[in-house]
Design an enzyme around this catalytic site. Sequence first.
Site, PDB file in Angstrom:
ATOM      1  N   LYS A  95      81.385  70.205  35.336  1.00  0.00           N
ATOM      2  CA  LYS A  95      81.998  70.094  36.458  1.00  0.00           C
ATOM      3  C   LYS A  95      83.600  70.421  36.223  1.00  0.00           C
ATOM      4  CE  LYS A  95      78.501  69.474  39.134  1.00  0.00           C
ATOM      5  NZ  LYS A  95      77.986  70.537  39.705  1.00  0.00           N
ATOM      6  N   ASN A 111      89.493  68.978  25.812  1.00  0.00           N
ATOM      7  CA  ASN A 111      88.272  69.585  26.183  1.00  0.00           C
ATOM      8  C   ASN A 111      87.851  70.257  24.779  1.00  0.00           C
ATOM      9  OD1 ASN A 111      85.677  70.581  27.227  1.00  0.00           O
ATOM     10  ND2 ASN A 111      86.553  72.462  27.357  1.00  0.00           N
ATOM     11  N   HIS A 113      85.399  73.400  23.228  1.00  0.00           N
ATOM     12  CA  HIS A 113      84.837  74.298  23.503  1.00  0.00           C
ATOM     13  C   HIS A 113      83.981  75.158  22.329  1.00  0.00           C
ATOM     14  CE1 HIS A 113      83.537  77.847  26.112  1.00  0.00           C
ATOM     15  NE2 HIS A 113      83.922  78.610  25.137  1.00  0.00           N
TER      16      HIS A 113
HETATM   17  C1  GRF Z   1      79.100  71.165  23.227  1.00  0.00           C
HETATM   18  O1  GRF Z   1      78.766  72.285  22.398  1.00  0.00           O
HETATM   19  C2  GRF Z   1      80.645  71.150  23.839  1.00  0.00           C
HETATM   20  O2  GRF Z   1      81.421  71.967  22.829  1.00  0.00           O
HETATM   21  C3  GRF Z   1      80.488  71.929  24.944  1.00  0.00           C
HETATM   22  O3  GRF Z   1      79.430  71.229  25.266  1.00  0.00           O
HETATM   23  C4  GRF Z   1      78.639  70.767  24.430  1.00  0.00           C
HETATM   24  C5  GRF Z   1      78.571  69.177  24.475  1.00  0.00           C
HETATM   25  O4  GRF Z   1      77.417  68.923  23.985  1.00  0.00           O
HETATM   26  N1  GRF Z   1      81.802  71.719  25.825  1.00  0.00           N
HETATM   27  P1  GRF Z   1      77.185  67.342  23.466  1.00  0.00           P
HETATM   28  O5  GRF Z   1      76.842  66.724  25.053  1.00  0.00           O
HETATM   29  O6  GRF Z   1      78.491  66.386  23.267  1.00  0.00           O
HETATM   30  O7  GRF Z   1      76.071  67.055  22.570  1.00  0.00           O
END
Ligand code: GRF
Length: 212
Positions: A95, A111, A113
């Site tokens: 979100k 964050n 990514h």
């Molecule tokens: C990861 O690939 C992260 O980079 C992205 O969402 C995914 C989350 O994976 N923002 P998890 O829930 O931590 O296994």
Amino acid sequence: MPDGLNIAVFASGKGSNFRSLLGAIDSGTIPNTRIALLVSNNPKAGALETARDKGIPVLRISLDQFTTEEEYCSTLIEALRKDRVNFIALAGYMKKLSPRLISRYRNRIVNIHPALLPAFGGPGMYGKHVHEAVLGAGATVTGATVHFVDEDYDHGPIILQRSIPVQPSDTPETLAARVLTLEHDLYPEAIRLIAEGKVLVDAQHVTIMNSG
Ligand code: GRF
């Protein structure tokens, strides 16, 4: 940070990055840091189970439980205040954060990514869509990025990035798995640097002090 990091992790999914952060805190790799709260909008998030197993308080909150966004945001901010949260780590949180929360925690929200931002980021670039786009573009490298969060998707100042080669035989699934493994090292490393006071941020520019 002089007082240490008191983190709220926001997660909507499997929670593997949440677990990697917990592991790095428990082992002492990330010093002077605790996870005070796990926030999730998704009642089925694997991260919730991990939090419960580890005795970490959980806040399940989503906009549709409220009549107005203002009310939702006030409830969330009050919960963070009550638990003395001074830092937020998004770990697969699906979100968009409200501008009020972002401005209250300016340069204290990070964050991760699963690509080398600014490439392959922005609206719609989540989960397998990212890796499909990387393969579709014929990129020969990809990777992961940890950045501070601002008002735009996948946009704030970049803290750390690490790359891996894309193999000719890669599918979105194999690429996602290799990038996720990389994330599990990169996210704790970035938060360790922040906890040690080695990350300075000024507008869009991040400086990392001697990380030895
Ligand atoms: C990861 O690939 C992260 O980079 C992205 O969402 C995914 C989350 O994976 N923002 P998890 O829930 O931590 O296994």
